[in-house]
Motif scaffolding. Structure first.
Motif, short mmCIF file in Angstrom:
data_model
loop_
_atom_site.label_atom_id
_atom_site.label_comp_id
_atom_site.label_asym_id
_atom_site.label_seq_id
_atom_site.Cartn_x
_atom_site.Cartn_y
_atom_site.Cartn_z
N SER A 48 0.83 -1.21 0.00
CA SER A 48 0.00 0.00 0.00
C SER A 48 0.86 1.25 0.00
O SER A 48 2.08 1.20 0.14
CB SER A 48 -0.94 0.00 1.21
OG SER A 48 -0.19 0.04 2.40
N ARG A 49 0.21 2.39 -0.11
CA ARG A 49 0.89 3.67 -0.12
C ARG A 49 0.77 4.33 1.25
O ARG A 49 0.02 3.89 2.12
CB ARG A 49 0.28 4.57 -1.20
CG ARG A 49 0.42 4.00 -2.62
CD ARG A 49 -0.28 4.89 -3.63
NE ARG A 49 -0.21 4.32 -4.97
CZ ARG A 49 0.74 4.58 -5.83
NH1 ARG A 49 1.73 5.38 -5.50
NH2 ARG A 49 0.73 4.04 -7.03
N LEU A 50 1.50 5.45 1.41
CA LEU A 50 1.51 6.14 2.70
C LEU A 50 0.13 6.63 3.09
O LEU A 50 -0.22 6.64 4.27
CB LEU A 50 2.49 7.32 2.63
CG LEU A 50 3.98 6.99 2.72
CD1 LEU A 50 4.80 8.25 2.57
CD2 LEU A 50 4.31 6.29 4.03
N ARG A 51 -0.65 7.03 2.12
CA ARG A 51 -1.99 7.55 2.46
C ARG A 51 -2.86 6.45 3.06
O ARG A 51 -3.64 6.69 3.98
CB ARG A 51 -2.64 8.16 1.22
CG ARG A 51 -3.87 8.99 1.55
CD ARG A 51 -4.17 9.95 0.42
NE ARG A 51 -5.48 10.55 0.56
CZ ARG A 51 -5.99 11.41 -0.30
NH1 ARG A 51 -5.29 11.77 -1.37
NH2 ARG A 51 -7.19 11.93 -0.13
N THR A 52 -2.72 5.24 2.53
CA THR A 52 -3.46 4.11 3.12
C THR A 52 -2.98 3.84 4.53
O THR A 52 -3.78 3.55 5.43
CB THR A 52 -3.28 2.85 2.25
OG1 THR A 52 -3.72 3.13 0.93
CG2 THR A 52 -4.08 1.68 2.81
#
Length: 381
Positions: A48-52
């Motif tokens: 996943s990405r940092l926002r997730t």
């Protein structure tokens, strides 16, 4: 995505979670309220990405959990090719465009994540405690648990069992009212017949992050029989078993793995296990710089954390939070269970959050007992 790419994203000993399935327990997120849990950061970042990650950490905190995020340090030379392959698979999973030159660089220096600095800024802006490991994050997680600084570990990396973890949480959904799986070492020992030394033997024979190839011709079924028959209870017996079944050329790697799994990490940082107030200015800057969000959107994202801090601790300097209205949510997750005093267990609340010249209105779902710390709620008639 192909099966090969998916397998590249898996961490730890292939098949180990299945081998200890008899010990798993389903646990509700609400039951973790009040716990401090070490979180292996890579386990949530690899797919996943940092926002997730931001959303998942926010949900954990709002569920009453204090996440102590542990970051990987220097990767051992034995693990460099594996980490490079894992990063490559993760970025393909995220559909990133990667040049061939960058792919080669990953294999040479897979710890050079460009978003490490941004990750640390994100954690600081959220008020989330974190630590940088000198080596493997899961090893430091286990040490924190052994020192009784945390109540358990959140990870998908089964290597954590080889390090001696006592309580592990995985497949933990952070959506309100959701659940996950818990593994306790005593249940692994009693229901699966696997001690700490047995788990290390199993991991090395089958193949783990430090010895990916494992022992030639030995799969999970045969490895389980070998460690059960050996009734491993001490390091000497474990070392003898492994030296019998691995190739002569692998013995150095086996010794490295045993030293890694049985030794304690070097810890020089102060261990902070308490949340800090969210840093709104820092998060606003991060939202604009990294996610290209408007100031209003950034404030809306950080608002649920600000509200939870306000309910648990009190006012936040520079931020005005005003309760507007509340009602019982109709969602099945929240509306089906009531407490003994005839109040709904959850309330949906409308808030006004003001910071500097910005004001946003947001809705959150709060446990009634948390909301009552700051406001009076009358029982239903």
């Amino acid at each position: 995505m192909g099966r090969t790419l998916l397998s590249s994203l898996k961490m730890g000993v292939m098949g180990l979670w299945g081998a200890v399935a008899a010990a798993e327990e389903v646990v509700r997120l609400d039951d973790l309220n009040g716990l401090v849990l070490a979180l292996d950061a890579m386990t949530w970042l690899v797919k996943s990405r940092l926002r997730t990650l931001f959303y998942r950490l926010t949900n954990l905190i709002r569920a009453g959990v204090v996440p102590l995020v542990v970051l990987d340090g220097k990767v051992s030379e034995w693990k460099l090719p594996l980490m490079g392959k894992r990063r490559w698979a993760a970025m393909l999973h995220q559909k990133c465009n990667i040049s061939l030159a960058r792919k080669k660089a990953m294999y040479k220096a897979p710890t050079g994540r460009r978003n490490d600095r941004v990750l640390i800024e994100l954690l600081q802006s959220m008020g989330v405690p974190f630590m940088q490991s000198n080596g493997e994050a899961e090893k430091l997680c286990v040490w924190l648990e052994q020192q009784k600084l945390v109540d358990g570990i959140i990870t998908e990396d089964s290597d954590v069992l080889l390090y001696g973890a006592q309580t592990v949480y995985r497949k933990l959904s952070t959506a309100p009212g959701s659940s996950g799986l818990r593994y306790r070492s005593e249940n692994v020992r009693e229901k699966c017949g696997l001690t700490h030394h047995s788990l290390i033997g199993l991991g090395v024979l089958v193949g783990c992050d430090l010895l990916p190839s494992g022992a030639a011709g030995i799969g999970l079924k045969k490895a389980l029989k070998l460690v059960h028959d050996a009734a491993l209870g001490e390091e000497r017996g474990l070392r003898e078993l492994l030296h019998q079944h691995v190739g002569q050329h692998q013995r150095k790697e086996v010794n490295v793995a045993l030293t890694e799994f049985l030794s304690s990490p070097v810890v020089t940082d102060f261990v902070q296990t308490e949340l800090q107030p969210p840093d709104t200015p820092m998060f606003m800057t991060l939202g604009t710089k990294c996610w290209h969000l408007s100031k209003e959107k950034s404030l809306s994202l950080i608002a649920p954390l600000l509200i939870r801090w306000y309910l648990d601790i009190g006012d936040i300097p520079g931020t005005d939070i005003t309760y507007l209205s509340c009602y019982e949510p109709h969602d099945k997750v929240f509306g089906s269970t009531t407490s003994s005093d005839e109040l709904p267990m959850y309330l949906k609340i409308s808030w006004s959050v003001r910071w500097q010249d910005l004001e946003v209105r947001v809705k959150t779902v709060e446990a009634t007992k948390v909301f009552q710390q700051a406001y009076t709620v009358k029982p239903r008639q």
